[in-house]
Scaffold this motif. Structure first.
Motif, PDB file in Angstrom:
ATOM      1  N   TRP A 363       0.871  -1.187   0.000  1.00  0.00           N
ATOM      2  CA  TRP A 363       0.000   0.000   0.000  1.00  0.00           C
ATOM      3  C   TRP A 363       0.903   1.231   0.000  1.00  0.00           C
ATOM      4  O   TRP A 363       1.328   1.730   1.032  1.00  0.00           O
ATOM      5  N   LYS A 364       1.201   1.723  -1.191  1.00  0.00           N
ATOM      6  CA  LYS A 364       2.121   2.843  -1.354  1.00  0.00           C
ATOM      7  C   LYS A 364       1.482   3.816  -2.338  1.00  0.00           C
ATOM      8  O   LYS A 364       1.461   3.567  -3.548  1.00  0.00           O
ATOM      9  N   THR A 365       0.952   4.939  -1.834  1.00  0.00           N
ATOM     10  CA  THR A 365       0.170   5.833  -2.690  1.00  0.00           C
ATOM     11  C   THR A 365       0.979   6.432  -3.830  1.00  0.00           C
ATOM     12  O   THR A 365       0.422   6.785  -4.864  1.00  0.00           O
ATOM     13  N   SER A 366       2.287   6.560  -3.660  1.00  0.00           N
ATOM     14  CA  SER A 366       3.110   7.061  -4.760  1.00  0.00           C
ATOM     15  C   SER A 366       2.972   6.174  -5.993  1.00  0.00           C
ATOM     16  O   SER A 366       3.052   6.654  -7.126  1.00  0.00           O
ATOM     17  N   ASN A 367       2.753   4.880  -5.774  1.00  0.00           N
ATOM     18  CA  ASN A 367       2.608   3.932  -6.879  1.00  0.00           C
ATOM     19  C   ASN A 367       1.155   3.702  -7.281  1.00  0.00           C
ATOM     20  O   ASN A 367       0.849   3.559  -8.469  1.00  0.00           O
ATOM     21  N   ILE A 368       0.259   3.660  -6.299  1.00  0.00           N
ATOM     22  CA  ILE A 368      -1.115   3.240  -6.599  1.00  0.00           C
ATOM     23  C   ILE A 368      -2.107   4.391  -6.736  1.00  0.00           C
ATOM     24  O   ILE A 368      -3.225   4.203  -7.211  1.00  0.00           O
ATOM     25  N   ASP A 369      -1.705   5.618  -6.323  1.00  0.00           N
ATOM     26  CA  ASP A 369      -2.670   6.718  -6.330  1.00  0.00           C
ATOM     27  C   ASP A 369      -2.023   8.074  -6.620  1.00  0.00           C
ATOM     28  O   ASP A 369      -2.359   9.072  -6.009  1.00  0.00           O
ATOM     29  N   CYS A 370      -1.076   8.087  -7.565  1.00  0.00           N
ATOM     30  CA  CYS A 370      -0.499   9.368  -7.975  1.00  0.00           C
ATOM     31  C   CYS A 370      -1.538  10.142  -8.795  1.00  0.00           C
ATOM     32  O   CYS A 370      -2.630   9.643  -9.050  1.00  0.00           O
ATOM     33  N   PHE A 371      -1.223  11.357  -9.187  1.00  0.00           N
ATOM     34  CA  PHE A 371      -2.122  12.116 -10.055  1.00  0.00           C
ATOM     35  C   PHE A 371      -2.417  11.303 -11.320  1.00  0.00           C
ATOM     36  O   PHE A 371      -1.550  10.618 -11.852  1.00  0.00           O
ATOM     37  N   ALA A 372      -3.664  11.384 -11.788  1.00  0.00           N
ATOM     38  CA  ALA A 372      -4.106  10.723 -13.022  1.00  0.00           C
ATOM     39  C   ALA A 372      -4.100   9.193 -12.936  1.00  0.00           C
ATOM     40  O   ALA A 372      -4.152   8.505 -13.949  1.00  0.00           O
ATOM     41  N   SER A 373      -4.041   8.651 -11.708  1.00  0.00           N
ATOM     42  CA  SER A 373      -4.124   7.198 -11.555  1.00  0.00           C
ATOM     43  C   SER A 373      -5.418   6.689 -12.179  1.00  0.00           C
ATOM     44  O   SER A 373      -6.422   7.400 -12.225  1.00  0.00           O
ATOM     45  N   ASN A 374      -5.386   5.442 -12.634  1.00  0.00           N
ATOM     46  CA  ASN A 374      -6.555   4.904 -13.322  1.00  0.00           C
ATOM     47  C   ASN A 374      -6.660   3.402 -13.150  1.00  0.00           C
ATOM     48  O   ASN A 374      -5.667   2.710 -12.944  1.00  0.00           O
ATOM     49  N   LEU A 375      -7.886   2.941 -13.208  1.00  0.00           N
ATOM     50  CA  LEU A 375      -8.194   1.521 -13.087  1.00  0.00           C
ATOM     51  C   LEU A 375      -9.165   1.167 -14.203  1.00  0.00           C
ATOM     52  O   LEU A 375     -10.211   1.805 -14.345  1.00  0.00           O
ATOM     53  N   ALA A 376      -8.798   0.180 -15.011  1.00  0.00           N
ATOM     54  CA  ALA A 376      -9.633  -0.163 -16.167  1.00  0.00           C
ATOM     55  C   ALA A 376      -9.985  -1.651 -16.172  1.00  0.00           C
ATOM     56  O   ALA A 376      -9.185  -2.495 -15.752  1.00  0.00           O
ATOM     57  N   PHE A 377     -11.189  -1.932 -16.628  1.00  0.00           N
ATOM     58  CA  PHE A 377     -11.640  -3.303 -16.860  1.00  0.00           C
ATOM     59  C   PHE A 377     -12.028  -3.425 -18.331  1.00  0.00           C
ATOM     60  O   PHE A 377     -12.804  -2.610 -18.833  1.00  0.00           O
ATOM     61  N   VAL A 378     -11.477  -4.432 -18.992  1.00  0.00           N
ATOM     62  CA  VAL A 378     -11.742  -4.621 -20.420  1.00  0.00           C
ATOM     63  C   VAL A 378     -12.390  -5.981 -20.614  1.00  0.00           C
ATOM     64  O   VAL A 378     -11.861  -7.004 -20.163  1.00  0.00           O
TER      65      VAL A 378
END
Length: 432
Positions: A363-378
Motif C-alpha cells: 500500500w504505497k500511494t506514490s505507486n497506486i494513487d499518484c495524479f491521473a491514476s486509473n483503473l480499467a476493466f476490459v
C-alpha cells in the motif's frame, strides 16, 4: 574470442547501467511524493496494442483520478505566508555561512514565488491537461478496436463529479481520445451535487462519523509523527536549511506537499522545497501520509471499502449493457483507493503501524494513487467464454480472487454477488 570479450563487456556494462539506473530511481524524490506524485514517471511506457489470442475486445470501463491540480486554499495560504517567511530566514542563514544548500539551490529558492490564486484552489493544471490527453491517446492506441475514432453518444459514457478538476480532466481526455471534430460532439453527463456512485463516501454519514471524523482513525499517523525516525528527519531538514531551530512537523509537512505539487506541474523542474529532503527523509514523509490514507481510505476500517460496491454495481451493469462499449468516469483519490480496497488489491499482510516505516508495504500511494491514476476493466469475448482483463496505471494486473489475469466474468459476478445485488447505500451509510 574477440566477440566473446565484446559480449562479456556489453553484458557487464548493461548490468552496471541497470544498477546505476535503479540507484537513481531510489534516490529520485519524484518517486516518493504520495498522492502528489507525477503520473509521467509512473505510467506504463509500453502503449502497443493489447492482443489476446482467441479473444475479441468488446468493452472498456475506466475510472480515472483527475490530473495534477493546484493545492487546497489552506495550503496555498500556507505557502504564501509560512513558506514565504521561511524562505527569507533560510537565505539569511546561508549568508551567515550556515546550511548546506548549494549556489544553484539557493538561487532557485531566492527566485521562488507563490502567486497561486486562492479562488482557483484544486484547479487542474496545464500538466494535468497533458496527463489526460496523453492517457487517452495511449488508451485509444491499446484498444482501437473497442474505442472507435468517431464519437457515438450511445456507445460512450463520460461522467465526472461536480468539481472543476474532474470536469476539465474529462474534457481533455476526450480531446486525446477523438479527433478535434468528434471531441466537440462529446456529451458529458450532468454532474450530480450528491453523487453516491462516483463519490460514494462523500455523503456516507456513517463512514464520516465512524472513520473520517473519528480521532482514532489517524492514531497511527500521529504515532509516526512523533517517532524517532520522524524526529531525525525534522532535525536533518532543519540543519540542512541552516536553521537555528528544529522545524515542527506541520511546517515540514507543508514543505513536502508544496514540493510534491510544484514538482508534479513541471516536467523539467523540481520544487526548491524538495532540496532539504534526502532519500530517507522523503520516504518517511511518504509513509506518514500513507498511514493516513491506509486508515482513512483503505484497509484500516472494514466500513471504508463497503460503499465502493456502488462502483461495482456500475461496472457489472455496464458490462452487461449491450449498446455501450466505452465508459470513462472521472473522480478522486478517495474513490480510487476505496475501490482498490474493495477489490482486495495492494492489501498488506498486517495493518500499517506508526512505530517504524514499513519499506516493504504494498500500500504505497506514490505507486497506486499518484495524479491521473486509473483503473480499467476490459471485457473480452473468447472462445472459452466472456472474460475481464484488469489494468491499473495502464499495466495488466491479476485480481486476488482470480487464477489468471484474464478472469471469467461469471466468476467475478459470483465472487462479488453481494456487491452487485445487495449493495444498499442507505443501509450502509445511514446513522442509526
Amino acid at each position: 574470442m574477440i566477440n566473446k570479450q565484446k559480449l562479456f563487456l556489453y553484458t557487464i556494462t548493461i548490468f552496471l547501467l541497470t544498477i546505476y539506473c535503479n540507484a537513481l530511481n531510489s534516490n529520485d524524490i519524484r518517486h516518493y511524493l504520495g498522492t502528489r506524485t507525477p503520473y509521467r514517471i509512473k505510467y506504463n511506457k509500453n502503449d502497443s496494442k493489447i492482443k489476446i489470442p482467441h479473444c475479441k475486445g468488446e468493452k472498456i470501463w475506466m475510472l480515472i483520478r483527475h490530473g495534477s491540480r493546484l493545492p487546497s486554499a489552506k495550503d496555498i495560504v500556507g505557502a504564501q505566508t509560512v513558506l514565504q517567511n521561511l524562505k527569507y530566514e533560510i537565505l539569511l542563514q546561508h549568508k551567515m555561512g550556515k546550511g548546506l544548500l548549494n549556489k544553484e539551490q539557493l538561487k532557485n529558492l531566492e527566485h521562488w514565488v507563490n502567486d497561486m490564486p486562492v479562488e482557483e484552489e484544486k484547479y487542474l493544471t496545464l500538466e494535468g491537461q497533458d496527463e489526460m490527453v496523453l492517457l487517452a491517446e495511449r488508451t485509444h492506441k491499446r484498444f482501437s478496436s473497442i474505442i472507435k475514432q468517431k464519437y457515438d453518444n450511445n456507445s460512450f459514457q463520460f461522467r465526472y463529479t461536480a468539481t472543476q478538476r474532474t470536469q476539465q480532466s474529462a474534457r481533455y481526455f476526450s480531446i486525446g481520445l477523438f479527433d478535434k471534430k468528434s471531441a466537440h460532439d462529446v456529451v458529458f453527463e450532468p454532474a450530480l451535487k450528491v453523487d453516491n456512485t462516483l463519490r460514494f463516501y462523500k455523503h456516507c454519514e456513517r463512514w464520516r462519523k465512524e472513520v473520517k471524523k473519528n480521532p482514532k482513525t489517524l492514531a497511527e499517523q500521529r504515532r509516526y509523527g512523533v517517532s524517532g525516525e520522524m524526529n531525525e528527519t525534522l532535525g536533518y531538514v532543519s540543519k540542512y536549511l541552516g536553521l537555528d531551530r528544529v522545524l515542527d512537523l506541520e511546517i515540514v509537512s507543508l514543505m513536502y506537499k508544496i514540493c510534491g505539487y510544484e514538482t508534479s506541474w513541471h516536467k523539467h523542474f523540481v520544487s526548491p522545497w524538495c532540496f532539504a529532503f534526502d532519500s530517507k527523509g522523503v520516504q518517511r514523509l511518504e509513509y506518514y501520509y500513507d498511514l493516513k490514507h491506509y486508515w482513512n481510505d483503505g484497509y484500516g476500517h472494514e466500513l471504508t471499502a463497503r460503499p465502493a460496491c456502488m462502483m461495482m454495481k456500475h461496472l457489472f451493469s455496464t458490462m452487461r449493457n449491450e449498446s455501450r462499449n466505452a465508459t470513462f468516469l472521472f473522480a478522486h483519490s478517495g474513490t480510487l483507493l476505496k475501490l482498490l480496497a474493495h477489490l482486495q488489491l495492494y492489501k498488506p499482510k498486517s495493518h500499517l503501524r506508526g512505530d517504524a516505516i514499513d519499506e516493504q508495504r504494498t500500500w504505497k500511494t506514490s505507486n497506486i494513487d499518484c495524479f491521473a491514476s486509473n483503473l480499467a476493466f476490459v471485457l473480452y469475448r473468447c472462445k472459452d467464454g466472456v472474460k475481464l482483463l484488469t489494468m491499473h496505471q495502464e499495466r495488466i494486473i491479476k485480481l486476488p480472487m482470480c487464477e489468471t489475469e484474464l478472469c471469467p466474468l461469471k466468476h467475478l459476478e459470483e465472487y462479488f454477488y453481494n456487491s452487485i445485488h445487495k449493495c444498499n447505500y442507505a443501509d450502509m451509510c445511514n446513522v442509526s
